[in-house]
Design a protein around this motif. Structure first.
Motif, PDB file in Angstrom:
ATOM      1  N   ILE A 163       0.843  -1.208   0.000  1.00 26.01           N
ATOM      2  CA  ILE A 163       0.000   0.000   0.000  1.00 26.01           C
ATOM      3  C   ILE A 163       0.872   1.251   0.000  1.00 26.01           C
ATOM      4  N   ALA A 164       2.019   1.220   0.650  1.00 26.01           N
ATOM      5  CA  ALA A 164       2.937   2.369   0.575  1.00 26.01           C
ATOM      6  C   ALA A 164       3.348   2.607  -0.872  1.00 26.01           C
ATOM      7  N   ARG A 165       3.584   1.541  -1.609  1.00 29.10           N
ATOM      8  CA  ARG A 165       3.926   1.682  -3.028  1.00 29.10           C
ATOM      9  C   ARG A 165       2.756   2.299  -3.803  1.00 29.10           C
ATOM     10  N   VAL A 166       1.551   1.839  -3.512  1.00 32.83           N
ATOM     11  CA  VAL A 166       0.359   2.381  -4.173  1.00 32.83           C
ATOM     12  C   VAL A 166       0.232   3.875  -3.857  1.00 32.83           C
ATOM     13  N   LEU A 167       0.364   4.226  -2.596  1.00 35.98           N
ATOM     14  CA  LEU A 167       0.228   5.630  -2.189  1.00 35.98           C
ATOM     15  C   LEU A 167       1.301   6.507  -2.823  1.00 35.98           C
ATOM     16  N   ALA A 168       2.524   5.993  -2.903  1.00 33.07           N
ATOM     17  CA  ALA A 168       3.628   6.790  -3.461  1.00 33.07           C
ATOM     18  C   ALA A 168       3.439   7.050  -4.945  1.00 33.07           C
ATOM     19  N   ARG A 169       2.674   6.230  -5.612  1.00 34.88           N
ATOM     20  CA  ARG A 169       2.478   6.374  -7.058  1.00 34.88           C
ATOM     21  C   ARG A 169       1.195   7.149  -7.401  1.00 34.88           C
ATOM     22  N   ARG A 170       0.431   7.500  -6.405  1.00 34.85           N
ATOM     23  CA  ARG A 170      -0.822   8.225  -6.622  1.00 34.85           C
ATOM     24  C   ARG A 170      -0.575   9.685  -6.935  1.00 34.85           C
ATOM     25  N   ASP A 171      -1.518  10.279  -7.626  1.00 35.60           N
ATOM     26  CA  ASP A 171      -1.559  11.735  -7.822  1.00 35.60           C
ATOM     27  C   ASP A 171      -0.243  12.328  -8.318  1.00 35.60           C
ATOM     28  N   GLY A 172       0.426  11.626  -9.188  1.00 33.91           N
ATOM     29  CA  GLY A 172       1.648  12.163  -9.774  1.00 33.91           C
ATOM     30  C   GLY A 172       2.887  12.006  -8.927  1.00 33.91           C
ATOM     31  N   SER A 173       2.757  11.452  -7.742  1.00 34.07           N
ATOM     32  CA  SER A 173       3.937  11.203  -6.917  1.00 34.07           C
ATOM     33  C   SER A 173       4.644   9.956  -7.443  1.00 34.07           C
ATOM     34  N   GLN A 174       5.806   9.689  -6.895  1.00 40.43           N
ATOM     35  CA  GLN A 174       6.510   8.478  -7.327  1.00 40.43           C
ATOM     36  C   GLN A 174       7.293   7.879  -6.173  1.00 40.43           C
ATOM     37  N   GLU A 175       7.590   6.607  -6.336  1.00 40.46           N
ATOM     38  CA  GLU A 175       8.394   5.918  -5.340  1.00 40.46           C
ATOM     39  C   GLU A 175       9.826   6.444  -5.395  1.00 40.46           C
ATOM     40  N   ILE A 176      10.486   6.412  -4.251  1.00 37.48           N
ATOM     41  CA  ILE A 176      11.882   6.830  -4.188  1.00 37.48           C
ATOM     42  C   ILE A 176      12.722   5.560  -4.198  1.00 37.48           C
ATOM     43  N   LEU A 177      13.477   5.390  -5.256  1.00 35.65           N
ATOM     44  CA  LEU A 177      14.272   4.182  -5.411  1.00 35.65           C
ATOM     45  C   LEU A 177      15.649   4.358  -4.782  1.00 35.65           C
ATOM     46  N   TRP A 178      16.118   3.313  -4.122  1.00 35.85           N
ATOM     47  CA  TRP A 178      17.455   3.313  -3.550  1.00 35.85           C
ATOM     48  C   TRP A 178      18.461   3.159  -4.676  1.00 35.85           C
ATOM     49  N   GLU A 179      19.476   3.996  -4.631  1.00 36.60           N
ATOM     50  CA  GLU A 179      20.548   3.933  -5.616  1.00 36.60           C
ATOM     51  C   GLU A 179      21.848   3.742  -4.860  1.00 36.60           C
ATOM     52  N   GLN A 180      22.517   2.645  -5.107  1.00 37.72           N
ATOM     53  CA  GLN A 180      23.721   2.303  -4.364  1.00 37.72           C
ATOM     54  C   GLN A 180      24.803   3.392  -4.483  1.00 37.72           C
ATOM     55  N   LYS A 181      24.903   3.977  -5.632  1.00 41.68           N
ATOM     56  CA  LYS A 181      25.955   4.976  -5.814  1.00 41.68           C
ATOM     57  C   LYS A 181      25.756   6.205  -4.932  1.00 41.68           C
TER      58      LYS A 181
END
Length: 185
Positions: A163-181
């Motif tokens: 559900i956190a993933r669903v909420l983060a993608r709602r209304d033009g928002s997006q998930e914050i992806l971890w980037e190792q670098k």
């Protein structure tokens, strides 16, 4: 509710003990009391999450149902040997999880908590749920518990992640992806 509280303080806990629903008294730092407290704390975090959602949001009903389950779970811990949480609760979580996960793209990266306030609060509730599960596992090592309760918390944390993933993608928002670098100094 058998006994109504007309007076909130009783002073009976001033010695560091607390009463269980079966009438027995145990130390306030006992693992069983910790499990009761974790169910309560998680319920509070879900309450805050609900308040971040707009009125009428379809997720509110899901979260309210979970709040009732968590209250029942805390009650189960307050009465040693009782069983309130059942496989039906777990089946409902799995069905709800599958429904919400169906529209999400497969994971290719780890996800950082955030994306929007509701998603961040959902991730916080997920983390608290994982801690509650660890407490219940510890309780199970020292006392008999309903294993469905442990399974419920495990599945609930999965649902909160989805559900956190669903909420983060709602209304033009997006998930914050971890980037190792980005984790280097």
């Amino acid at each position: 509710m058998g006994n109504r509280l007309s007076k909130i303080y009783t002073r009976t806990g001033d010695d560091g003990s607390t009463g269980l629903a079966d009438g027995n008294r145990i130390a306030k730092n006992a693992q069983r009391v910790e499990a009761m407290g974790m169910a309560d704390e998680l319920n509070c975090h879900i309450g805050v999450l609900i308040e971040t959602l707009p009125a009428g949001d379809s997720l509110i009903e899901t979260f309210r149902r979970i709040q009732h389950h968590l209250f029942d779970l805390g009650g189960e811990f307050a009465i040693p040997g009782s069983k309130v949480i059942s496989d039906d609760h777990i089946d409902w979580l799995e069905q709800t999880l599958d429904e919400h996960n169906a529209g999400l793209p497969p994971l290719k990266n780890f996800i950082l908590p955030g994306g929007c306030p509701a998603a961040a609060q959902c991730h916080l509730a997920r983390a608290v749920c994982r801690r509650a599960e660890r407490v219940v596992v510890a309780l199970g090592h020292e006392d008999s518990i309903n294993t469905a309760s442990r399974h419920y918390l495990n599945r609930l944390s999965d649902l909160m992640f989805v559900i956190a993933r669903v909420l983060a993608r709602r209304d033009g928002s997006q998930e914050i992806l971890w980037e190792q670098k980005k984790s280097g100094l």
